[in-house]
Design a protein around this motif. Structure first.
Motif, mmCIF file in Angstrom:
data_model
loop_
_atom_site.group_PDB
_atom_site.id
_atom_site.type_symbol
_atom_site.label_atom_id
_atom_site.label_comp_id
_atom_site.label_asym_id
_atom_site.label_seq_id
_atom_site.Cartn_x
_atom_site.Cartn_y
_atom_site.Cartn_z
ATOM 1 N N GLY A 1 -14.954 57.405 23.537
ATOM 2 C CA GLY A 1 -14.131 56.115 22.654
ATOM 3 C C GLY A 1 -13.447 55.272 23.650
ATOM 4 O O GLY A 1 -13.559 54.040 23.243
ATOM 5 N N VAL A 2 -12.768 55.719 24.409
ATOM 6 C CA VAL A 2 -11.724 54.859 25.400
ATOM 7 C C VAL A 2 -12.980 54.077 26.333
ATOM 8 O O VAL A 2 -12.398 52.811 26.505
ATOM 9 C CB VAL A 2 -10.903 56.008 26.368
ATOM 10 C CG1 VAL A 2 -10.196 55.077 27.215
ATOM 11 C CG2 VAL A 2 -9.816 56.444 25.499
ATOM 12 N N SER A 3 -13.861 54.618 26.849
ATOM 13 C CA SER A 3 -14.797 53.788 27.443
ATOM 14 C C SER A 3 -15.439 52.752 26.715
ATOM 15 O O SER A 3 -15.533 51.646 27.170
ATOM 16 C CB SER A 3 -15.897 54.831 28.052
ATOM 17 O OG SER A 3 -15.307 55.919 28.846
ATOM 18 N N GLY A 48 -7.322 45.051 35.427
ATOM 19 C CA GLY A 48 -6.372 45.737 34.727
ATOM 20 C C GLY A 48 -6.606 46.419 33.485
ATOM 21 O O GLY A 48 -6.234 47.605 33.249
ATOM 22 N N LEU A 49 -7.645 45.863 32.721
ATOM 23 C CA LEU A 49 -8.273 46.660 31.748
ATOM 24 C C LEU A 49 -8.918 47.696 32.075
ATOM 25 O O LEU A 49 -8.786 48.831 31.304
ATOM 26 C CB LEU A 49 -9.125 45.822 30.702
ATOM 27 C CG LEU A 49 -8.625 44.475 30.037
ATOM 28 C CD1 LEU A 49 -9.779 43.546 29.465
ATOM 29 C CD2 LEU A 49 -7.830 45.349 28.950
ATOM 30 N N ALA A 50 -9.757 47.649 33.054
ATOM 31 C CA ALA A 50 -10.564 48.886 33.509
ATOM 32 C C ALA A 50 -9.531 49.934 34.132
ATOM 33 O O ALA A 50 -9.811 51.190 33.985
ATOM 34 C CB ALA A 50 -11.452 48.338 34.668
ATOM 35 N N PHE A 71 -11.246 38.185 36.392
ATOM 36 C CA PHE A 71 -11.452 39.235 37.226
ATOM 37 C C PHE A 71 -10.274 40.151 37.172
ATOM 38 O O PHE A 71 -10.309 41.368 37.131
ATOM 39 C CB PHE A 71 -11.899 38.866 38.568
ATOM 40 C CG PHE A 71 -12.174 40.201 39.409
ATOM 41 C CD1 PHE A 71 -13.245 40.904 39.366
ATOM 42 C CD2 PHE A 71 -11.106 40.304 40.421
ATOM 43 C CE1 PHE A 71 -13.493 42.054 40.035
ATOM 44 C CE2 PHE A 71 -11.281 41.517 41.125
ATOM 45 C CZ PHE A 71 -12.491 42.514 40.979
ATOM 46 N N VAL A 72 -9.106 39.534 37.513
ATOM 47 C CA VAL A 72 -7.986 40.340 37.447
ATOM 48 C C VAL A 72 -7.617 40.734 36.040
ATOM 49 O O VAL A 72 -7.135 42.170 36.096
ATOM 50 C CB VAL A 72 -6.803 39.246 38.121
ATOM 51 C CG1 VAL A 72 -5.492 40.071 37.780
ATOM 52 C CG2 VAL A 72 -6.794 38.961 39.597
ATOM 53 N N ILE A 127 -13.289 44.238 27.954
ATOM 54 C CA ILE A 127 -13.937 43.455 29.210
ATOM 55 C C ILE A 127 -15.199 42.479 28.569
ATOM 56 O O ILE A 127 -15.069 41.435 29.312
ATOM 57 C CB ILE A 127 -14.414 44.491 30.219
ATOM 58 C CG1 ILE A 127 -13.029 45.179 30.865
ATOM 59 C CG2 ILE A 127 -15.149 43.685 31.318
ATOM 60 C CD1 ILE A 127 -13.365 46.335 31.937
ATOM 61 N N GLY A 128 -16.045 42.907 27.941
ATOM 62 C CA GLY A 128 -16.900 41.958 27.413
ATOM 63 C C GLY A 128 -16.332 40.827 26.713
ATOM 64 O O GLY A 128 -16.721 39.696 27.119
#
Length: 131
Positions: free
Chosen positions: A92-94, A25-27, A20-21, A101-102
Protein backbone atom coordinates in the motif's frame (compact mmCIF):
# COMPACT_ATOMS: atom_id res chain seq x y z
CA UNK A 1 15.59 35.48 -30.58
CA UNK A 2 18.82 33.92 -29.35
CA UNK A 3 17.83 34.91 -25.84
CA UNK A 4 14.64 32.85 -26.15
CA UNK A 5 16.63 29.91 -27.48
CA UNK A 6 19.04 30.09 -24.53
CA UNK A 7 16.43 30.72 -21.84
CA UNK A 8 14.05 27.93 -22.88
CA UNK A 9 16.41 24.98 -22.13
CA UNK A 10 17.39 26.58 -18.82
CA UNK A 11 13.75 26.92 -17.77
CA UNK A 12 13.00 23.36 -18.84
CA UNK A 13 16.00 21.97 -16.97
CA UNK A 14 14.97 23.92 -13.86
CA UNK A 15 11.46 22.42 -14.06
CA UNK A 16 12.85 18.90 -14.45
CA UNK A 17 15.33 19.41 -11.61
CA UNK A 18 12.57 20.65 -9.30
CA UNK A 19 10.38 17.68 -10.22
CA UNK A 20 13.28 15.27 -9.67
CA UNK A 21 14.05 16.69 -6.21
CA UNK A 22 10.37 16.41 -5.22
CA UNK A 23 10.18 12.86 -6.58
CA UNK A 24 13.31 11.91 -4.67
CA UNK A 25 11.79 13.32 -1.48
CA UNK A 26 8.61 11.30 -2.03
CA UNK A 27 10.61 8.14 -2.72
CA UNK A 28 12.71 8.61 0.41
CA UNK A 29 9.61 9.24 2.53
CA UNK A 30 8.05 6.05 1.17
CA UNK A 31 11.24 4.10 1.79
CA UNK A 32 11.40 5.44 5.35
CA UNK A 33 7.80 4.37 6.02
CA UNK A 34 8.41 0.89 4.56
CA UNK A 35 11.55 0.48 6.64
CA UNK A 36 9.65 1.55 9.75
CA UNK A 37 6.89 -0.99 9.06
CA UNK A 38 9.38 -3.80 8.45
CA UNK A 39 11.41 -3.02 11.58
CA UNK A 40 8.28 -2.87 13.72
CA UNK A 41 7.12 -6.23 12.38
CA UNK A 42 10.57 -7.74 12.81
CA UNK A 43 10.75 -6.53 16.40
CA UNK A 44 7.30 -7.91 17.15
CA UNK A 45 8.14 -11.30 15.63
CA UNK A 46 11.46 -11.51 17.50
CA UNK A 47 9.64 -10.90 20.79
CA UNK A 48 7.05 -13.53 19.92
CA UNK A 49 9.78 -16.01 18.93
CA UNK A 50 11.68 -15.48 22.16
CA UNK A 51 8.49 -16.03 24.16
CA UNK A 52 7.69 -19.14 22.12
CA UNK A 53 11.13 -20.69 22.48
CA UNK A 54 11.23 -19.83 26.18
CA UNK A 55 8.00 -21.74 26.63
CA UNK A 56 9.31 -24.56 24.41
CA UNK A 57 12.42 -24.90 26.56
CA UNK A 58 10.21 -25.71 29.55
CA UNK A 59 8.65 -28.74 27.84
CA UNK A 60 9.87 -31.86 29.67
CA UNK A 61 7.28 -34.62 29.23
CA UNK A 62 4.50 -35.79 26.91
CA UNK A 63 1.72 -34.00 28.81
CA UNK A 64 3.41 -30.61 28.46
CA UNK A 65 4.08 -31.36 24.78
CA UNK A 66 0.36 -31.98 24.28
CA UNK A 67 -0.45 -28.75 26.10
CA UNK A 68 2.23 -26.86 24.16
CA UNK A 69 1.17 -28.13 20.71
CA UNK A 70 -1.80 -25.69 20.31
CA UNK A 71 0.47 -22.81 21.32
CA UNK A 72 2.94 -23.70 18.57
CA UNK A 73 0.17 -23.85 15.96
CA UNK A 74 -1.14 -20.49 17.18
CA UNK A 75 2.38 -19.03 16.99
CA UNK A 76 2.84 -20.18 13.39
CA UNK A 77 -0.59 -18.89 12.37
CA UNK A 78 -0.03 -15.56 14.09
CA UNK A 79 3.39 -15.13 12.48
CA UNK A 80 2.05 -15.85 9.01
CA UNK A 81 -0.84 -13.43 9.49
CA UNK A 82 1.42 -10.65 10.78
CA UNK A 83 3.90 -11.09 7.94
CA UNK A 84 1.09 -11.10 5.37
CA UNK A 85 -0.44 -7.96 6.90
CA UNK A 86 2.96 -6.26 6.86
CA UNK A 87 3.39 -7.19 3.21
CA UNK A 88 0.02 -5.66 2.42
CA UNK A 89 0.92 -2.44 4.24
CA UNK A 90 4.25 -2.23 2.43
CA UNK A 91 2.47 -2.75 -0.88
CA UNK A 92 0.00 0.00 0.00
CA UNK A 93 2.78 2.44 0.86
CA UNK A 94 4.60 1.53 -2.36
CA UNK A 95 1.47 2.13 -4.43
CA UNK A 96 0.74 5.48 -2.76
CA UNK A 97 4.34 6.58 -3.30
CA UNK A 98 4.23 5.50 -6.94
CA UNK A 99 0.94 7.33 -7.48
CA UNK A 100 2.34 10.50 -5.90
CA UNK A 101 5.47 10.35 -8.06
CA UNK A 102 3.32 9.69 -11.15
CA UNK A 103 1.10 12.68 -10.37
CA UNK A 104 4.18 14.82 -9.85
CA UNK A 105 5.64 13.70 -13.18
CA UNK A 106 2.34 14.34 -14.96
CA UNK A 107 2.03 17.84 -13.52
CA UNK A 108 5.65 18.55 -14.42
CA UNK A 109 5.14 17.37 -18.01
CA UNK A 110 1.91 19.36 -18.29
CA UNK A 111 3.59 22.52 -16.99
CA UNK A 112 6.52 22.04 -19.37
CA UNK A 113 4.19 21.46 -22.31
CA UNK A 114 2.26 24.59 -21.43
CA UNK A 115 5.46 26.60 -21.13
CA UNK A 116 6.75 25.35 -24.49
CA UNK A 117 3.41 26.07 -26.16
CA UNK A 118 3.33 29.61 -24.71
CA UNK A 119 6.88 30.30 -25.89
CA UNK A 120 6.11 28.87 -29.32
CA UNK A 121 2.99 31.02 -29.62
CA UNK A 122 4.95 34.15 -28.66
CA UNK A 123 7.70 33.32 -31.13
CA UNK A 124 5.23 32.72 -33.97
CA UNK A 125 3.47 36.02 -33.22
CA UNK A 126 6.80 37.85 -33.10
CA UNK A 127 7.78 36.23 -36.41
CA UNK A 128 4.51 37.32 -38.06
CA UNK A 129 4.99 40.91 -36.84
CA UNK A 130 8.55 40.99 -38.16
CA UNK A 131 7.51 39.66 -41.58
Amino acid sequence: MFEQINIQPLALSKNYTDAFVKAQGLALAGFERITELNLKTFEDRVKASVDFWSAAAEVRDIETVQAFWPKSAKFVKESAEKLYANGQEVLGVSLKTSEAIGALAKSSFDATTQQVNDTLTKTVKAGKKAA
